[in-house]
Design an enzyme around this catalytic site. Structure first.
Site, PDB file in Angstrom:
ATOM      1  N   HIS A  56       0.835  -1.194   0.000  1.00 25.87           N
ATOM      2  CA  HIS A  56       0.000   0.000   0.000  1.00 25.87           C
ATOM      3  C   HIS A  56       0.875   1.251   0.000  1.00 25.87           C
ATOM      4  O   HIS A  56       2.043   1.215   0.409  1.00 25.87           O
ATOM      5  CB  HIS A  56      -0.896   0.021   1.243  1.00 25.87           C
ATOM      6  N   GLU A  58       0.906   3.823   1.933  1.00 33.41           N
ATOM      7  CA  GLU A  58       1.423   4.174   3.254  1.00 33.41           C
ATOM      8  C   GLU A  58       2.630   3.330   3.625  1.00 33.41           C
ATOM      9  O   GLU A  58       3.608   3.842   4.189  1.00 33.41           O
ATOM     10  CB  GLU A  58       0.351   3.987   4.344  1.00 33.41           C
ATOM     11  N   CYS A  86      -6.101   1.911   5.859  1.00 34.09           N
ATOM     12  CA  CYS A  86      -6.785   0.676   6.229  1.00 34.09           C
ATOM     13  C   CYS A  86      -6.264   0.189   7.589  1.00 34.09           C
ATOM     14  O   CYS A  86      -5.361   0.777   8.186  1.00 34.09           O
ATOM     15  CB  CYS A  86      -6.555  -0.390   5.161  1.00 34.09           C
ATOM     16  N   CYS A  89      -2.427  -0.669   7.491  1.00 34.48           N
ATOM     17  CA  CYS A  89      -1.587   0.526   7.502  1.00 34.48           C
ATOM     18  C   CYS A  89      -1.701   1.259   8.832  1.00 34.48           C
ATOM     19  O   CYS A  89      -0.708   1.795   9.339  1.00 34.48           O
ATOM     20  CB  CYS A  89      -1.949   1.430   6.335  1.00 34.48           C
TER      21      CYS A  89
END
Length: 149
Positions: A56, A58, A86, A89
């Site tokens: 992701h 992040e 999410c 993360c």
């Protein structure tokens, strides 16, 4: 004199990362991590390209920032991300002890807020910065994706 390096300035940088993800066929989420008005980490979703569910935006930005700082803690740093992080993360941000999280659009289904993911007690959260622009990019991505299928 007004500081030009405000939340909008850095969210625009995150949106540029989201556009890079969009152009690669990835869900368009982008992130930058900033300390002292300097971007020290950046990333965008790479889950499809890398066949890695953890890739992701992040996570990419956290790794880059930690490498830049030479340590795992992101004290005095701010994450700017186009979509509410999410649960995964959020957990990584907890362990990084990041000082601030600024996100654009909410993720009502998979975001850390509705899933009640705990963040570090010293982390401050601000949402809604350029939310319309971030949400519009997501909508455009999924409309184009549906039209291809």
């Amino acid at each position: 004199m007004e500081n030009p390096f405000d939340d909008t300035y850095f969210m625009k940088k995150a949106l540029m990362e989201a556009e890079a993800a969009f152009n690669k066929g990835e869900i368009p989420v982008g992130a930058v991590i900033v300390i002292d008005n300097k971007v020290i980490g950046r990333g965008h979703n790479l889950t499809e390209l890398l066949n890695d569910v953890t890739a992701h935006a992040e996570m990419q930005a956290i790794t880059a920032a930690a490498n830049f700082l030479g340590g795992k803690y992101l004290h005095n740093c701010t994450l700017y991300v186009t979509l509410e992080p999410c649960q995964m993360c959020g957990g990584a941000l907890y362990w990084s002890q990041i000082s601030n999280i600024v996100y654009g659009a909410r993720d009502q289904e998979r975001g850390f807020i509705n899933l009640q993911t705990k963040l570090h007690p010293k982390t401050s959260i601000k949402g809604g910065v350029m939310a319309d622009e971030a949400a519009a990019l997501m909508r455009r991505f999924f409309i184009e994706r549906r039209n291809l299928n």
